[in-house]
Design a protein around this motif. Structure first.
Motif, PDB file in Angstrom:
ATOM      1  N   ASN A 174      18.148 -20.217 -66.549  1.00  0.00           N
ATOM      2  CA  ASN A 174      18.450 -19.973 -65.148  1.00  0.00           C
ATOM      3  C   ASN A 174      18.968 -18.547 -64.998  1.00  0.00           C
ATOM      4  O   ASN A 174      19.855 -18.129 -65.739  1.00  0.00           O
ATOM      5  CB  ASN A 174      19.507 -20.993 -64.696  1.00  0.00           C
ATOM      6  CG  ASN A 174      19.794 -20.931 -63.226  1.00  0.00           C
ATOM      7  OD1 ASN A 174      19.525 -19.942 -62.552  1.00  0.00           O
ATOM      8  ND2 ASN A 174      20.373 -21.992 -62.720  1.00  0.00           N
ATOM      9  N   TYR A 175      18.418 -17.819 -64.026  1.00  0.00           N
ATOM     10  CA  TYR A 175      18.843 -16.452 -63.737  1.00  0.00           C
ATOM     11  C   TYR A 175      19.445 -16.421 -62.333  1.00  0.00           C
ATOM     12  O   TYR A 175      18.825 -16.894 -61.388  1.00  0.00           O
ATOM     13  CB  TYR A 175      17.646 -15.492 -63.767  1.00  0.00           C
ATOM     14  CG  TYR A 175      16.972 -15.401 -65.101  1.00  0.00           C
ATOM     15  CD1 TYR A 175      17.420 -14.511 -66.062  1.00  0.00           C
ATOM     16  CD2 TYR A 175      15.885 -16.213 -65.407  1.00  0.00           C
ATOM     17  CE1 TYR A 175      16.798 -14.418 -67.292  1.00  0.00           C
ATOM     18  CE2 TYR A 175      15.264 -16.132 -66.639  1.00  0.00           C
ATOM     19  CZ  TYR A 175      15.725 -15.229 -67.572  1.00  0.00           C
ATOM     20  OH  TYR A 175      15.118 -15.138 -68.795  1.00  0.00           O
ATOM     21  N   ARG A 176      20.641 -15.834 -62.224  1.00  0.00           N
ATOM     22  CA  ARG A 176      21.233 -15.664 -60.902  1.00  0.00           C
ATOM     23  C   ARG A 176      21.996 -14.347 -60.884  1.00  0.00           C
ATOM     24  O   ARG A 176      22.492 -13.894 -61.921  1.00  0.00           O
ATOM     25  CB  ARG A 176      22.115 -16.843 -60.530  1.00  0.00           C
ATOM     26  CG  ARG A 176      23.281 -17.065 -61.419  1.00  0.00           C
ATOM     27  CD  ARG A 176      23.989 -18.388 -61.114  1.00  0.00           C
ATOM     28  NE  ARG A 176      25.277 -18.465 -61.741  1.00  0.00           N
ATOM     29  CZ  ARG A 176      25.507 -18.742 -63.009  1.00  0.00           C
ATOM     30  NH1 ARG A 176      24.502 -18.968 -63.815  1.00  0.00           N
ATOM     31  NH2 ARG A 176      26.720 -18.784 -63.485  1.00  0.00           N
ATOM     32  N   THR A 177      22.075 -13.747 -59.708  1.00  0.00           N
ATOM     33  CA  THR A 177      22.790 -12.477 -59.594  1.00  0.00           C
ATOM     34  C   THR A 177      24.158 -12.703 -58.970  1.00  0.00           C
ATOM     35  O   THR A 177      24.338 -13.586 -58.130  1.00  0.00           O
ATOM     36  CB  THR A 177      22.026 -11.469 -58.725  1.00  0.00           C
ATOM     37  OG1 THR A 177      21.854 -11.999 -57.420  1.00  0.00           O
ATOM     38  CG2 THR A 177      20.691 -11.113 -59.330  1.00  0.00           C
ATOM     39  N   LYS A 178      25.074 -11.918 -59.425  1.00  0.00           N
ATOM     40  CA  LYS A 178      26.396 -11.857 -58.815  1.00  0.00           C
ATOM     41  C   LYS A 178      26.817 -10.404 -58.913  1.00  0.00           C
ATOM     42  O   LYS A 178      26.955  -9.867 -60.013  1.00  0.00           O
ATOM     43  CB  LYS A 178      27.383 -12.760 -59.532  1.00  0.00           C
ATOM     44  CG  LYS A 178      28.731 -12.806 -58.842  1.00  0.00           C
ATOM     45  CD  LYS A 178      29.632 -13.866 -59.422  1.00  0.00           C
ATOM     46  CE  LYS A 178      30.900 -13.897 -58.602  1.00  0.00           C
ATOM     47  NZ  LYS A 178      31.790 -14.939 -59.062  1.00  0.00           N
ATOM     48  N   ASN A 179      26.963  -9.789 -57.752  1.00  0.00           N
ATOM     49  CA  ASN A 179      27.198  -8.352 -57.664  1.00  0.00           C
ATOM     50  C   ASN A 179      26.020  -7.645 -58.333  1.00  0.00           C
ATOM     51  O   ASN A 179      24.888  -7.867 -57.960  1.00  0.00           O
ATOM     52  CB  ASN A 179      28.554  -7.976 -58.258  1.00  0.00           C
ATOM     53  CG  ASN A 179      29.690  -8.684 -57.543  1.00  0.00           C
ATOM     54  OD1 ASN A 179      29.628  -8.885 -56.332  1.00  0.00           O
ATOM     55  ND2 ASN A 179      30.697  -9.089 -58.281  1.00  0.00           N
ATOM     56  N   ASN A 180      26.244  -6.825 -59.334  1.00  0.00           N
ATOM     57  CA  ASN A 180      25.139  -6.118 -59.997  1.00  0.00           C
ATOM     58  C   ASN A 180      24.835  -6.681 -61.377  1.00  0.00           C
ATOM     59  O   ASN A 180      24.302  -5.984 -62.231  1.00  0.00           O
ATOM     60  CB  ASN A 180      25.447  -4.623 -60.109  1.00  0.00           C
ATOM     61  CG  ASN A 180      25.341  -3.927 -58.772  1.00  0.00           C
ATOM     62  OD1 ASN A 180      24.796  -4.477 -57.819  1.00  0.00           O
ATOM     63  ND2 ASN A 180      25.852  -2.725 -58.695  1.00  0.00           N
ATOM     64  N   LYS A 181      25.185  -7.941 -61.595  1.00  0.00           N
ATOM     65  CA  LYS A 181      24.910  -8.585 -62.872  1.00  0.00           C
ATOM     66  C   LYS A 181      23.922  -9.727 -62.667  1.00  0.00           C
ATOM     67  O   LYS A 181      23.977 -10.449 -61.686  1.00  0.00           O
ATOM     68  CB  LYS A 181      26.192  -9.153 -63.484  1.00  0.00           C
ATOM     69  CG  LYS A 181      27.110  -8.107 -64.018  1.00  0.00           C
ATOM     70  CD  LYS A 181      28.244  -8.722 -64.771  1.00  0.00           C
ATOM     71  CE  LYS A 181      29.124  -7.615 -65.321  1.00  0.00           C
ATOM     72  NZ  LYS A 181      30.180  -8.118 -66.156  1.00  0.00           N
ATOM     73  N   VAL A 182      23.043  -9.874 -63.641  1.00  0.00           N
ATOM     74  CA  VAL A 182      22.169 -11.042 -63.696  1.00  0.00           C
ATOM     75  C   VAL A 182      22.767 -11.944 -64.774  1.00  0.00           C
ATOM     76  O   VAL A 182      22.780 -11.580 -65.953  1.00  0.00           O
ATOM     77  CB  VAL A 182      20.716 -10.670 -64.042  1.00  0.00           C
ATOM     78  CG1 VAL A 182      19.867 -11.922 -64.191  1.00  0.00           C
ATOM     79  CG2 VAL A 182      20.131  -9.739 -62.986  1.00  0.00           C
TER      80      VAL A 182
END
Length: 173
Positions: free
Chosen positions: A140-148
């Motif tokens: 699963n890939y998700r972004t939070k701010n500038n992080k994956v």
């Protein structure tokens, strides 16, 4: 008193919803090796022991604002920066192909909701008779701010099969 409790519960729900809402899930689309261009940070996850099937290689495109971060202890993965596309693919293929039941690779392009490429995933596919499926990973890939943020685990059916197998083996049956 009921109003205070109601307001408190409402605030908790709003905060929880906004925290979940800040995470954006990414998409994975089929890709071809000739599509992979640029310079990458190569993340090699797994390979902790010779028969480790929970392995994957992630090619993080260095030209964008995002950095990939596995949701795992640092000893579960290695990171190599500044790797050209062809070299990154070769090293990734070599890394994920060590298991005796390895069959082939599957390359996926990781994109945001606008279709921008953030990186690539190279996962192993195994002989289907060994684990009941060729694809044993749930990623699963998700972004939070500038992080994956990358969550990697075995599919539940493969995990159950391996766990049940270990119980039978440990019990002496």
């Amino acid at each position: 008193m009921k109003n205070i409790v109601s307001i408190f519960i409402f605030l908790i729900l709003v905060i929880s919803f906004s925290a979940c809402n800040s995470l954006t899930h990414l998409r994975l689309k089929d890709a071809k090796t000739e599509d992979v261009k640029g310079t990458f940070t190569l993340i090699l996850y797994g390979g902790r022991y010779p028969n480790d099937i929970e392995t994957v290689a992630i090619l993080d495109l260095e030209e964008d604002q995002y950095t990939f971060e596995p949701y795992a202890p640092e000893f579960d993965y290695k990171v190599k920066n500044g790797i050209p596309a062809k070299e990154a693919l070769n090293e990734a293929t070599d890394f994920i192909s060590h298991h005796y039941a390895f069959h082939s690779t599957q390359l996926g392009r990781i994109t945001d909701n606008k279709g921008n490429t953030l990186g690539y995933e190279l996962r192993p596919l195994y002989m289907p008779l060994e684990f009941g499926t060729m694809d044993v990973l749930d990623i699963n890939y998700r972004t939070k701010n500038n992080k994956v943020i990358v969550t990697i685990r075995l599919t539940s059916s493969v995990e159950r099969m391996l766990y049940d197998g270990n119980i039978l083996q440990d019990s002496g049956r």
